[in-house]
Design a protein around this motif. Structure first.
Motif, PDB file in Angstrom:
ATOM      1  N   MET A   1       0.850  -1.170   0.000  1.00  0.00           N
ATOM      2  CA  MET A   1       0.000   0.000   0.000  1.00  0.00           C
ATOM      3  C   MET A   1       0.897   1.235   0.000  1.00  0.00           C
ATOM      4  SD  MET A   1      -2.918   1.150   2.774  1.00  0.00           S
ATOM      5  CE  MET A   1      -3.332  -0.534   3.045  1.00  0.00           C
ATOM      6  N   LYS A   2       0.530   2.188  -0.812  1.00  0.00           N
ATOM      7  CA  LYS A   2       1.319   3.405  -0.951  1.00  0.00           C
ATOM      8  C   LYS A   2       0.470   4.604  -0.521  1.00  0.00           C
ATOM      9  CE  LYS A   2       3.723   6.028  -4.527  1.00  0.00           C
ATOM     10  NZ  LYS A   2       4.020   6.076  -5.957  1.00  0.00           N
ATOM     11  N   LEU A   3       1.003   5.431   0.371  1.00  0.00           N
ATOM     12  CA  LEU A   3       0.334   6.649   0.828  1.00  0.00           C
ATOM     13  C   LEU A   3       1.027   7.852   0.203  1.00  0.00           C
ATOM     14  CD1 LEU A   3      -0.018   5.810   4.619  1.00  0.00           C
ATOM     15  CD2 LEU A   3      -1.730   5.520   2.841  1.00  0.00           C
ATOM     16  N   VAL A   4       0.242   8.746  -0.398  1.00  0.00           N
ATOM     17  CA  VAL A   4       0.803   9.916  -1.073  1.00  0.00           C
ATOM     18  C   VAL A   4       0.134  11.162  -0.512  1.00  0.00           C
ATOM     19  CG1 VAL A   4       1.137  11.073  -3.288  1.00  0.00           C
ATOM     20  CG2 VAL A   4       1.115   8.571  -3.187  1.00  0.00           C
ATOM     21  N   ARG A   5       0.935  12.076  -0.003  1.00  0.00           N
ATOM     22  CA  ARG A   5       0.425  13.350   0.507  1.00  0.00           C
ATOM     23  C   ARG A   5       0.791  14.443  -0.490  1.00  0.00           C
ATOM     24  NH1 ARG A   5       2.996  15.094   5.905  1.00  0.00           N
ATOM     25  NH2 ARG A   5       4.546  15.855   4.479  1.00  0.00           N
ATOM     26  N   VAL A   6      -0.199  15.242  -0.884  1.00  0.00           N
ATOM     27  CA  VAL A   6       0.035  16.316  -1.853  1.00  0.00           C
ATOM     28  C   VAL A   6      -0.482  17.634  -1.275  1.00  0.00           C
ATOM     29  CG1 VAL A   6      -0.084  14.788  -3.866  1.00  0.00           C
ATOM     30  CG2 VAL A   6      -2.142  15.896  -3.070  1.00  0.00           C
ATOM     31  N   PRO A   7       0.059  18.759  -1.750  1.00  0.00           N
ATOM     32  CA  PRO A   7      -0.454  20.053  -1.284  1.00  0.00           C
ATOM     33  C   PRO A   7      -1.952  20.183  -1.595  1.00  0.00           C
ATOM     34  CG  PRO A   7       1.603  20.344  -2.480  1.00  0.00           C
ATOM     35  CD  PRO A   7       1.191  18.912  -2.663  1.00  0.00           C
ATOM     36  N   ARG A   8      -2.677  20.887  -0.720  1.00  0.00           N
ATOM     37  CA  ARG A   8      -4.133  21.031  -0.858  1.00  0.00           C
ATOM     38  C   ARG A   8      -4.557  21.553  -2.230  1.00  0.00           C
ATOM     39  NH1 ARG A   8      -7.533  20.063   3.068  1.00  0.00           N
ATOM     40  NH2 ARG A   8      -6.766  19.965   5.184  1.00  0.00           N
ATOM     41  N   GLY A   9      -3.886  22.595  -2.720  1.00  0.00           N
ATOM     42  CA  GLY A   9      -4.249  23.175  -4.006  1.00  0.00           C
ATOM     43  C   GLY A   9      -4.123  22.167  -5.132  1.00  0.00           C
ATOM     44  N   GLU A  10      -3.042  21.420  -5.125  1.00  0.00           N
ATOM     45  CA  GLU A  10      -2.821  20.402  -6.160  1.00  0.00           C
ATOM     46  C   GLU A  10      -3.876  19.297  -6.052  1.00  0.00           C
ATOM     47  OE1 GLU A  10       0.523  17.052  -7.329  1.00  0.00           O
ATOM     48  OE2 GLU A  10       1.149  18.803  -6.158  1.00  0.00           O
ATOM     49  N   PHE A  11      -4.200  18.906  -4.815  1.00  0.00           N
ATOM     50  CA  PHE A  11      -5.215  17.868  -4.613  1.00  0.00           C
ATOM     51  C   PHE A  11      -6.556  18.317  -5.185  1.00  0.00           C
ATOM     52  CE2 PHE A  11      -8.516  15.641  -2.302  1.00  0.00           C
ATOM     53  CZ  PHE A  11      -8.074  14.328  -2.358  1.00  0.00           C
ATOM     54  N   ARG A  12      -6.946  19.567  -4.895  1.00  0.00           N
ATOM     55  CA  ARG A  12      -8.227  20.096  -5.411  1.00  0.00           C
ATOM     56  C   ARG A  12      -8.251  20.126  -6.936  1.00  0.00           C
ATOM     57  NH1 ARG A  12      -7.939  24.303  -1.624  1.00  0.00           N
ATOM     58  NH2 ARG A  12      -8.876  23.572   0.275  1.00  0.00           N
ATOM     59  N   ARG A  13      -7.131  20.556  -7.534  1.00  0.00           N
ATOM     60  CA  ARG A  13      -7.071  20.611  -8.999  1.00  0.00           C
ATOM     61  C   ARG A  13      -7.204  19.227  -9.618  1.00  0.00           C
ATOM     62  NH1 ARG A  13      -3.280  24.309  -7.885  1.00  0.00           N
ATOM     63  NH2 ARG A  13      -1.553  22.880  -8.168  1.00  0.00           N
ATOM     64  N   LYS A  14      -6.516  18.244  -9.048  1.00  0.00           N
ATOM     65  CA  LYS A  14      -6.518  16.903  -9.627  1.00  0.00           C
ATOM     66  C   LYS A  14      -7.770  16.099  -9.316  1.00  0.00           C
ATOM     67  CE  LYS A  14      -1.611  15.818  -9.977  1.00  0.00           C
ATOM     68  NZ  LYS A  14      -0.548  14.939  -9.499  1.00  0.00           N
ATOM     69  N   TYR A  15      -8.265  16.226  -8.079  1.00  0.00           N
ATOM     70  CA  TYR A  15      -9.320  15.319  -7.626  1.00  0.00           C
ATOM     71  C   TYR A  15     -10.624  16.009  -7.248  1.00  0.00           C
ATOM     72  CZ  TYR A  15      -5.189  12.398  -7.262  1.00  0.00           C
ATOM     73  OH  TYR A  15      -4.037  11.729  -7.528  1.00  0.00           O
ATOM     74  N   GLY A  16     -10.684  17.319  -7.274  1.00  0.00           N
ATOM     75  CA  GLY A  16     -11.905  18.029  -6.885  1.00  0.00           C
ATOM     76  C   GLY A  16     -11.919  18.313  -5.395  1.00  0.00           C
ATOM     77  N   GLY A  17     -12.779  19.201  -4.989  1.00  0.00           N
ATOM     78  CA  GLY A  17     -12.783  19.642  -3.592  1.00  0.00           C
ATOM     79  C   GLY A  17     -13.729  18.896  -2.685  1.00  0.00           C
ATOM     80  N   THR A  18     -14.499  17.913  -3.196  1.00  0.00           N
ATOM     81  CA  THR A  18     -15.511  17.264  -2.374  1.00  0.00           C
ATOM     82  C   THR A  18     -14.967  16.087  -1.572  1.00  0.00           C
ATOM     83  OG1 THR A  18     -16.163  15.795  -4.167  1.00  0.00           O
ATOM     84  CG2 THR A  18     -17.350  17.879  -3.975  1.00  0.00           C
ATOM     85  N   SER A  19     -13.755  15.692  -1.810  1.00  0.00           N
ATOM     86  CA  SER A  19     -13.236  14.491  -1.167  1.00  0.00           C
ATOM     87  C   SER A  19     -12.076  14.813  -0.237  1.00  0.00           C
ATOM     88  CB  SER A  19     -12.773  13.517  -2.249  1.00  0.00           C
ATOM     89  OG  SER A  19     -12.181  12.403  -1.656  1.00  0.00           O
ATOM     90  N   GLY A  20     -12.004  14.075   0.858  1.00  0.00           N
ATOM     91  CA  GLY A  20     -10.887  14.231   1.778  1.00  0.00           C
ATOM     92  C   GLY A  20      -9.723  13.340   1.399  1.00  0.00           C
ATOM     93  N   GLY A  21      -9.960  12.393   0.521  1.00  0.00           N
ATOM     94  CA  GLY A  21      -8.917  11.473   0.099  1.00  0.00           C
ATOM     95  C   GLY A  21      -9.407  10.629  -1.054  1.00  0.00           C
ATOM     96  N   ILE A  22      -8.468  10.021  -1.752  1.00  0.00           N
ATOM     97  CA  ILE A  22      -8.787   9.177  -2.901  1.00  0.00           C
ATOM     98  C   ILE A  22      -8.061   7.848  -2.731  1.00  0.00           C
ATOM     99  CG2 ILE A  22      -8.518   8.921  -5.408  1.00  0.00           C
ATOM    100  CD1 ILE A  22     -10.448  11.133  -4.716  1.00  0.00           C
TER     101      ILE A  22
END
Length: 149
Positions: A1-22
């Motif tokens: 299992m791999k855990l990846v932490r990304v900056p909030r802005g990048e996370f919102r751009r890539k995955y949208g703002g409705t999720s706390g994680g993917i």
């Protein structure tokens, strides 16, 4: 299992703002969990629970099955944390599904009754505060959708 932490802005751009994680599974079968910096312990554990419970992300599943998986992940998390979930946390997992169902044309009343049924089937009993919280979320989302159209 791999855990990846990304900056909030990048996370919102890539995955949208409705999720706390993917959570997703690679072609090789490795579970990857991506979450924004500052994600809560509960959020991180919730996504880990999906991986631990073998929830595949590539398969198409019904909203009912999605709801059961979200509730199963919550149960796993709170068993690990040794406490009971709040309604805010349990019903928050339904927020993306509520949005999708509204966009598909389902009525707020039908969505409310569906969530109540799924939560009840999982063994939770909704008190008046939980019902009010759920109804207010659905109505607010519905009003926002009507304004965007």
């Amino acid at each position: 299992m791999k855990l990846v932490r990304v900056p909030r802005g990048e996370f919102r751009r890539k995955y949208g703002g409705t999720s706390g994680g993917i959570h997703y599974t690679t072609k090789e079968g490795e579970h990857v969990i991506v979450f924004p910096e500052g994600a809560s312990t509960r959020t991180r554990l919730h996504e880990i629970a999906h991986a631990e419970l073998g929830h595949e992300t590539k398969e198409r599943i019904s909203f009912g099955e999605r709801a059961r998986r979200e509730l199963a992940a919550d149960s796993w998390v709170y068993e690990k944390l040794g406490k009971d979930p709040s309604w805010y946390e349990v019903l928050g997992d339904f927020a993306p599904m509520v949005e999708e169902l509204l966009e598909m044309g389902y009525t707020p009343n039908r969505i409310f009754n569906w969530v109540k049924k799924e939560v009840g089937d999982a063994g939770y009993i909704m008190d008046d505060d939980a019902k009010s919280f759920l109804w207010n979320h659905i109505r607010t989302s519905y009003e926002g959708l009507k304004k965007r159209r």
